[in-house]
Design a protein around this motif. Structure first.
Motif, PDB file in Angstrom:
ATOM      1  N   ALA A 105     -51.901 -51.086  40.422  1.00  0.00           N
ATOM      2  CA  ALA A 105     -50.730 -51.740  39.820  1.00  0.00           C
ATOM      3  C   ALA A 105     -49.754 -52.251  40.875  1.00  0.00           C
ATOM      4  O   ALA A 105     -49.279 -53.393  40.793  1.00  0.00           O
ATOM      5  CB  ALA A 105     -50.029 -50.779  38.862  1.00  0.00           C
ATOM      6  N   ASP A 106     -49.436 -51.432  41.875  1.00  0.00           N
ATOM      7  CA  ASP A 106     -48.468 -51.849  42.900  1.00  0.00           C
ATOM      8  C   ASP A 106     -48.973 -53.049  43.691  1.00  0.00           C
ATOM      9  O   ASP A 106     -48.222 -53.998  43.952  1.00  0.00           O
ATOM     10  CB  ASP A 106     -48.166 -50.683  43.851  1.00  0.00           C
ATOM     11  CG  ASP A 106     -47.388 -49.577  43.157  1.00  0.00           C
ATOM     12  OD1 ASP A 106     -46.707 -49.872  42.149  1.00  0.00           O
ATOM     13  OD2 ASP A 106     -47.451 -48.416  43.613  1.00  0.00           O
ATOM     14  N   ASP A 166     -51.214 -55.224  42.688  1.00  0.00           N
ATOM     15  CA  ASP A 166     -51.337 -56.385  41.796  1.00  0.00           C
ATOM     16  C   ASP A 166     -49.991 -57.084  41.590  1.00  0.00           C
ATOM     17  O   ASP A 166     -49.948 -58.298  41.394  1.00  0.00           O
ATOM     18  CB  ASP A 166     -51.910 -55.952  40.446  1.00  0.00           C
ATOM     19  CG  ASP A 166     -53.390 -55.613  40.510  1.00  0.00           C
ATOM     20  OD1 ASP A 166     -54.018 -55.916  41.537  1.00  0.00           O
ATOM     21  OD2 ASP A 166     -53.916 -55.038  39.540  1.00  0.00           O
ATOM     22  N   ARG A 167     -48.908 -56.316  41.632  1.00  0.00           N
ATOM     23  CA  ARG A 167     -47.585 -56.925  41.433  1.00  0.00           C
ATOM     24  C   ARG A 167     -47.234 -57.900  42.553  1.00  0.00           C
ATOM     25  O   ARG A 167     -46.441 -58.826  42.350  1.00  0.00           O
ATOM     26  CB  ARG A 167     -46.513 -55.835  41.346  1.00  0.00           C
ATOM     27  CG  ARG A 167     -46.597 -55.000  40.077  1.00  0.00           C
ATOM     28  CD  ARG A 167     -45.436 -54.043  39.920  1.00  0.00           C
ATOM     29  NE  ARG A 167     -45.638 -53.170  38.772  1.00  0.00           N
ATOM     30  CZ  ARG A 167     -45.994 -51.898  38.851  1.00  0.00           C
ATOM     31  NH1 ARG A 167     -46.173 -51.327  40.044  1.00  0.00           N
ATOM     32  NH2 ARG A 167     -46.179 -51.182  37.769  1.00  0.00           N
ATOM     33  N   CYS A 170     -50.553 -60.317  39.157  1.00  0.00           N
ATOM     34  CA  CYS A 170     -49.270 -59.772  38.690  1.00  0.00           C
ATOM     35  C   CYS A 170     -49.087 -59.960  37.185  1.00  0.00           C
ATOM     36  O   CYS A 170     -48.235 -59.317  36.572  1.00  0.00           O
ATOM     37  CB  CYS A 170     -48.121 -60.425  39.447  1.00  0.00           C
ATOM     38  SG  CYS A 170     -47.974 -62.218  39.167  1.00  0.00           S
ATOM     39  N   ARG A 171     -49.896 -60.844  36.585  1.00  0.00           N
ATOM     40  CA  ARG A 171     -49.812 -61.070  35.135  1.00  0.00           C
ATOM     41  C   ARG A 171     -50.618 -60.054  34.328  1.00  0.00           C
ATOM     42  O   ARG A 171     -50.560 -60.062  33.098  1.00  0.00           O
ATOM     43  CB  ARG A 171     -50.300 -62.481  34.800  1.00  0.00           C
ATOM     44  CG  ARG A 171     -49.528 -63.591  35.488  1.00  0.00           C
ATOM     45  CD  ARG A 171     -49.917 -64.955  34.960  1.00  0.00           C
ATOM     46  NE  ARG A 171     -49.310 -66.033  35.726  1.00  0.00           N
ATOM     47  CZ  ARG A 171     -49.917 -66.687  36.699  1.00  0.00           C
ATOM     48  NH1 ARG A 171     -51.163 -66.377  37.015  1.00  0.00           N
ATOM     49  NH2 ARG A 171     -49.303 -67.649  37.354  1.00  0.00           N
ATOM     50  N   ALA A 222     -49.730 -54.279  35.633  1.00  0.00           N
ATOM     51  CA  ALA A 222     -48.862 -54.731  36.710  1.00  0.00           C
ATOM     52  C   ALA A 222     -47.568 -55.334  36.157  1.00  0.00           C
ATOM     53  O   ALA A 222     -46.494 -55.204  36.754  1.00  0.00           O
ATOM     54  CB  ALA A 222     -49.592 -55.752  37.574  1.00  0.00           C
ATOM     55  N   ALA A 223     -47.660 -56.014  35.015  1.00  0.00           N
ATOM     56  CA  ALA A 223     -46.487 -56.665  34.420  1.00  0.00           C
ATOM     57  C   ALA A 223     -45.599 -55.690  33.653  1.00  0.00           C
ATOM     58  O   ALA A 223     -44.516 -56.071  33.196  1.00  0.00           O
ATOM     59  CB  ALA A 223     -46.938 -57.785  33.488  1.00  0.00           C
TER      60      ALA A 223
END
Length: 317
Positions: free
Chosen positions: A85-86, A88-89, A95-96, A100-101
């Motif tokens: 998640a981190d 991907d942001r 980030c979508r 992640a969002a």
């Protein structure tokens, strides 16, 4: 009066049927990658090759296996997105992703993914056979190991993804107790390696000249050269074609009074399909195998011809 007007104008929180109530379930569904579920159709490969596809028992069992494999694959996607998640942001497109969002909390993704990872093999043991459950459990463990570390190991990453496709092709036969031909396994394994390495090659070609984009898309791609990946997909294509031809020739000629040697004739369609797919691989446009297969009309026609020929061979017509 003013107080009453203010009370009426004050926004009310959305009810359980509003958009917020569906946000989490829809986010979980999106994280499970429904578009990728088409890959699990491979569970019918072994029964179809053996001509064991059309009995009621087989269809029910294969539907169960498809659902369980989809659950196992979804578990891996959920845990992978929670873990990344981190990172991907900070990615321009990842980030979508719902985790992640912030649409799906990281803890929820871990819990749902963990439950699916455990329940899928347990359900397979209850509804199918112990060997099916063992194969499904092995798939989950291998894919989780890939998410944690194996995707960063040169060559091993190709082997793990390829083995995942091979397991999909095997599990239908295992669930129905169908003996798996060695040529079937070789053809399927190297066919999968062909598509996986062609995808990596296409990604590397499209991102060539931009090491930052290449690393952000798939970090290990910076360790591969396009020449090496080209060698891998060409080698895999050659072995897959050879194995299929040997598999098709096993029956010798026409069987049980068949009009024509359909199994042997299907070699032409198989070779044409590999050659057609190789055109996209060579151009560096085979980054999404499902798009290539579904959007190219010529490849679709060749595939239908191959299915028809092989179906006639299985039916001894």
């Amino acid at each position: 009066m003013a107080d009453r007007t203010a009370l009426l104008e004050r926004p009310h929180p959305p009810g359980p049927s509003g958009p917020s109530a569906l946000a989490l379930p829809l986010g979980l569904l999106k994280t499970a990658r429904p578009r990728q579920w088409v890959k699990n159709v491979l569970v019918v490969a072994a029964p179809a090759a053996a001509g064991e596809l059309f009995s009621r028992h087989s269809l029910i069992q294969l539907a169960v296996v498809f659902a369980l494999f989809t659950a196992a694959a979804s578990a891996v996607y959920l845990i992978n997105d929670a873990r990344d998640a981190d990172a991907d942001r900070a990615h321009p497109t990842k980030c979508r992703r719902p985790v992640a969002a912030g649409q799906v909390p990281v803890a929820v993704a871990y819990v749902v993914g963990g439950l699916l990872a455990v329940l899928a093999p347990v359900a397979a043991a209850a509804l199918c056979t112990p060997l099916t459950a063992a194969l499904l459990a092995a798939y989950v463990v291998m894919q989780l190991a890939y998410c944690v570390s194996l995707k960063h190991v040169l060559v091993v990453d190709l082997a793990v993804v390829t083995t995942g496709f091979l397991m999909r092709a095997m599990i239908g036969g295992v669930a129905l107790g169908i003996p798996l031909s060695r040529w079937f396994l070789i053809t399927t394994g190297f066919g999968a390696l062909f598509m996986v390495s062609a995808k990596r090659y296409s990604e590397a070609v499209q991102m060539s000249g931009s090491s930052e984009k290449l690393g952000a898309t798939r970090a290990l791609l910076t360790e591969y050269t396009t020449g090496y990946l080209r060698f891998v997909w060409q080698l895999a294509a050659g072995v897959a074609v050879l194995a299929y031809c040997l598999w098709a020739m096993e029956s010798g000629g026409t069987a049980n009074g068949s009009l024509l040697p359909w199994r042997q004739l299907s070699m032409a369609a198989f070779v044409l399909a590999v050659l057609r797919y190789a055109v996209f691989a060579d151009r560096g446009t085979a980054g999404e195998p499902e798009d290539v297969v579904l959007r190219d009309r010529a490849l679709a026609v060749i595939g239908l011809v191959w299915i028809a020929m092989y179906g006639l061979a299985v039916a001894d017509l």
